[in-house]
Scaffold this active site. Structure first.
Site, PDB file in Angstrom:
ATOM      1  N   ARG A 296      10.224  -7.102   6.352  1.00 32.42           N
ATOM      2  CA  ARG A 296      11.082  -5.904   6.192  1.00 32.42           C
ATOM      3  C   ARG A 296      11.619  -4.977   6.542  1.00 32.42           C
ATOM      4  O   ARG A 296      12.000  -5.244   8.300  1.00 32.42           O
ATOM      5  CB  ARG A 296       9.186  -4.828   6.814  1.00 32.42           C
ATOM      6  CG  ARG A 296       8.257  -5.403   5.910  1.00 32.42           C
ATOM      7  CD  ARG A 296       7.080  -4.199   5.448  1.00 32.42           C
ATOM      8  NE  ARG A 296       6.036  -4.654   6.695  1.00 32.42           N
ATOM      9  CZ  ARG A 296       4.730  -4.056   6.685  1.00 32.42           C
ATOM     10  NH1 ARG A 296       4.114  -3.627   5.422  1.00 32.42           N
ATOM     11  NH2 ARG A 296       4.419  -4.281   7.726  1.00 32.42           N
TER      12      ARG A 296
ATOM     13  N   LYS B  43       1.245  -1.900  -0.398  1.00 28.72           N
ATOM     14  CA  LYS B  43      -0.263  -0.071   0.200  1.00 28.72           C
ATOM     15  C   LYS B  43       1.050   1.105  -0.204  1.00 28.72           C
ATOM     16  O   LYS B  43       0.740   1.967  -0.787  1.00 28.72           O
ATOM     17  CB  LYS B  43      -0.981  -0.271   1.402  1.00 28.72           C
ATOM     18  CG  LYS B  43      -2.455  -0.908   1.421  1.00 28.72           C
ATOM     19  CD  LYS B  43      -2.980  -1.115   2.510  1.00 28.72           C
ATOM     20  CE  LYS B  43      -2.192  -0.869   3.974  1.00 28.72           C
ATOM     21  NZ  LYS B  43      -1.926  -2.449   4.432  1.00 28.72           N
TER      22      LYS B  43
ATOM     23  N   ARG C 266       9.808  -3.034  12.076  1.00 35.39           N
ATOM     24  CA  ARG C 266       9.043  -2.828  12.978  1.00 35.39           C
ATOM     25  C   ARG C 266       8.233  -3.279  14.014  1.00 35.39           C
ATOM     26  O   ARG C 266       8.393  -4.185  14.328  1.00 35.39           O
ATOM     27  CB  ARG C 266       7.809  -2.458  11.814  1.00 35.39           C
ATOM     28  CG  ARG C 266       7.345  -1.361  11.425  1.00 35.39           C
ATOM     29  CD  ARG C 266       6.478  -1.349   9.929  1.00 35.39           C
ATOM     30  NE  ARG C 266       4.895  -1.085  11.313  1.00 35.39           N
ATOM     31  CZ  ARG C 266       3.961  -1.250   9.763  1.00 35.39           C
ATOM     32  NH1 ARG C 266       3.770  -0.670   9.034  1.00 35.39           N
ATOM     33  NH2 ARG C 266       2.411  -1.885  10.420  1.00 35.39           N
TER      34      ARG C 266
HETATM   35  P1  AMP Z   1      -0.378   0.268   9.601  1.00 37.30           P
HETATM   36  O1  AMP Z   1       0.936   0.969   8.989  1.00 37.30           O
HETATM   37  O2  AMP Z   1      -1.032   0.734   8.875  1.00 37.30           O
HETATM   38  O3  AMP Z   1       0.189  -0.545   9.756  1.00 37.30           O
HETATM   39  O4  AMP Z   1      -0.656   0.958  11.050  1.00 37.30           O
HETATM   40  C1  AMP Z   1      -0.432   0.168  11.364  1.00 37.30           C
HETATM   41  C2  AMP Z   1      -1.210   0.332  12.912  1.00 37.30           C
HETATM   42  O5  AMP Z   1      -1.384   1.580  13.672  1.00 37.30           O
HETATM   43  C3  AMP Z   1      -2.102  -0.300  13.127  1.00 37.30           C
HETATM   44  O6  AMP Z   1      -1.727  -1.933  13.418  1.00 37.30           O
HETATM   45  C4  AMP Z   1      -3.254  -0.274  14.530  1.00 37.30           C
HETATM   46  O7  AMP Z   1      -2.653   0.239  15.489  1.00 37.30           O
HETATM   47  C5  AMP Z   1      -3.261   1.400  13.615  1.00 37.30           C
HETATM   48  N1  AMP Z   1      -3.597   2.147  13.080  1.00 37.30           N
HETATM   49  C6  AMP Z   1      -3.745   1.837  11.684  1.00 37.30           C
HETATM   50  N2  AMP Z   1      -5.124   3.241  10.747  1.00 37.30           N
HETATM   51  C7  AMP Z   1      -5.880   2.042  11.343  1.00 37.30           C
HETATM   52  C8  AMP Z   1      -7.213   2.516  11.352  1.00 37.30           C
HETATM   53  N3  AMP Z   1      -7.578   3.119  10.161  1.00 37.30           N
HETATM   54  N4  AMP Z   1      -8.115   2.366  12.642  1.00 37.30           N
HETATM   55  C9  AMP Z   1      -7.141   1.592  13.613  1.00 37.30           C
HETATM   56  N5  AMP Z   1      -5.535   1.446  14.313  1.00 37.30           N
HETATM   57  C10 AMP Z   1      -5.125   1.864  12.823  1.00 37.30           C
END
Ligand code: AMP
Length: 215
Positions: free
Chosen positions: A123, A14, A156
């Site tokens: 990653r 993404k 991460r």
């Molecule tokens: P990502 O980088 O998109 O994988 O997001 C990392 C973390 O941020 C996720 O595992 C959630 O803890 C939090 N997070 C990001 N976007 C959302 C969302 N739309 N709703 C809830 N938690 C989110």
């Protein structure tokens, strides 16, 4: 003005695909996870509120997330449009979003779970400048060291087997209903995320009837 949402399981690319699209079409790339990570790194109040939830791979509460999205989009720095990545992640967030914004398209990147595990575990990013790497096809020149700034490469905190299992379960349980909501409005284009990134980008452009990718 173009407004897109990009969805896809962890490791489906993404961030990479959004960045490629945003750079070419002058869109602002809004990654909700990046906003949270920035806040954790900079020890803000918001960072303190979300740190543990994120490390466990769980979703942050809807009120907090919606507040962050509202603030970010409220900056109105997106003259040519935006691509939002990592949001909406459940039905409530989708309803909230559609109340305020018309979407021109939802890009759905498809990747089997087995490939997700392989990619996510590979990653790495630089803990100094944030540059992304993966040990499958974008390794650094020197192991563990950033090509750009010599910083240390780290994983991460939520890229571990336990947190990934939670995130995958959440994704399939909560995100599929979001796709169903968008699909009713015929916004969704599904793209196979397995090929090389340039090929995926070309497929996205074709599906959205956008100018061809020339990178
Ligand atoms: P990502 O980088 O998109 O994988 O997001 C990392 C973390 O941020 C996720 O595992 C959630 O803890 C939090 N997070 C990001 N976007 C959302 C969302 N739309 N709703 C809830 N938690 C989110």
């Amino acid at each position: 003005m173009r407004k897109y949402v990009i969805m896809g399981v962890q490791g489906s690319g993404k961030g990479t695909q959004s960045t490629m699209l945003a750079a070419d079409l002058d869109l602002v790339h809004i990654a909700v996870g990046d906003i949270f990570r920035w806040n954790v790194q900079h020890h803000t109040k918001l960072g303190a509120q979300v740190r543990r939830t994120m490390a466990a791979g769980e979703l942050v509460g809807d009120d907090l997330v919606e507040g962050v999205v509202k603030d970010r989009l409220g900056q109105h720095d997106w003259n040519y449009g935006f691509i939002i990545d990592g949001f909406p992640r459940n039905e409530r967030q989708a309803e909230f979003f559609l109340e305020s914004y018309d979407i021109d398209g939802v890009i759905h990147l498809e990747l089997p779970d087995s490939e997700v595990r392989r990619r996510v575990m590979a990653r790495r990013h630089c803990d100094n400048c944030g540059m992304d790497y993966n040990l499958i096809d974008a390794s650094p020149r020197e192991e563990g060291k950033c090509d750009v700034c010599d910083g240390k490469l780290v994983q991460r905190e939520d890229d571990n087997a336990e947190a990934l299992a939670v995130r995958l379960r959440d994704y399939h349980g909560k995100t599929n209903p979001v796709l169903a909501i968008f699909s009713r409005k015929e916004y969704v284009v599904s793209v196979d995320a397995r090929p090389p990134k340039e090929q995926v980008q070309r497929a996205i452009r074709t599906a959205l009837k956008l100018p061809t990718y020339r990178g």
